[in-house]
Write an enzyme that holds these catalytic residues in place. Structure first.
Site, PDB file in Angstrom:
ATOM      1  N   CYS A  67       1.122  -4.351   8.519  1.00 62.73           N
ATOM      2  CA  CYS A  67       0.925  -3.051   7.983  1.00 62.73           C
ATOM      3  C   CYS A  67      -0.245  -2.472   8.657  1.00 62.73           C
ATOM      4  O   CYS A  67      -1.317  -3.030   8.442  1.00 62.73           O
ATOM      5  CB  CYS A  67       1.099  -2.732   6.774  1.00 62.73           C
ATOM      6  SG  CYS A  67       0.575  -1.012   5.999  1.00 62.73           S
ATOM      7  N   CYS A 103      12.138  -8.460  12.510  1.00 63.25           N
ATOM      8  CA  CYS A 103      12.721  -9.228  11.432  1.00 63.25           C
ATOM      9  C   CYS A 103      11.493  -9.082  10.161  1.00 63.25           C
ATOM     10  O   CYS A 103      10.610  -9.878  10.115  1.00 63.25           O
ATOM     11  CB  CYS A 103      12.747 -10.710  11.900  1.00 63.25           C
ATOM     12  SG  CYS A 103      13.565 -11.877  10.822  1.00 63.25           S
ATOM     13  N   CYS A 143       0.864  -0.968   0.039  1.00 59.17           N
ATOM     14  CA  CYS A 143      -0.056  -0.082  -0.002  1.00 59.17           C
ATOM     15  C   CYS A 143       0.717   1.225  -0.157  1.00 59.17           C
ATOM     16  O   CYS A 143       0.288   2.240  -0.408  1.00 59.17           O
ATOM     17  CB  CYS A 143      -1.034   0.028   1.041  1.00 59.17           C
ATOM     18  SG  CYS A 143      -0.256   0.352   2.847  1.00 59.17           S
TER      19      CYS A 143
END
Length: 142
Positions: A105, A130, A58
């Protein structure tokens, strides 16, 4: 059906078909199905370029290059997200006997990787985010 179903309403929403049309099969497998790329093969594993790392799905800005460090784990590692609300955390019990914290996200819900704490990382936060290279896009400074 996508592997990342959530009750949360994200600012960026697309149907499963739209995600498949905009992401490569490999990107889709990691970002939308919570897969993991092989270690030491990602394009940003050893990158030292100054800039901001954004969500490949995005475009939301997630991590600054200043927080990236070499943890020798095979994936890009950061010690903190760009802003506290740029990522979200979910319990991940997909590996028997090894609970982890998944990082997504916050704008679109895409899987980024995992965060580990208290494992002796010499970072200001004692954390290691990570993150799969394939989940990121680097926006170089300048």
């Amino acid at each position: 059906m996508s592997g990342l179903q959530s009750d949360r309403n994200y600012p960026v929403t697309k149907s499963d078909e739209e995600w498949r049309a905009t992401l490569s099969p490999q990107e889709y497998a990691v970002l939308r199905e919570a897969g993991t790329e092989r270690p030491f093969v990602g394009e940003y594993t050893d990158t030292k370029t100054v800039g901001v790392y954004a969500c490949r799905a995005c475009g939301a800005e997630l991590f600054q290059s200043e927080t990236k460090f070499d943890s020798h784990c095979g994936w890009p590692s950061f010690y903190a997200p760009l802003a506290g609300d740029s990522v979200e955390y979910l319990e991940d019990r997909s590996l028997p006997g090894r609970p982890r914290v998944e990082v997504r996200c916050a704008a679109c819900g895409s899987h980024l990787g995992h965060v580990f704490e208290g494992e002796g990382y010499e970072t200001p936060t004692d954390q290691r985010y990570c993150i799969n290279s394939i989940s990121l896009t680097l926006k170089p400074a300048g």
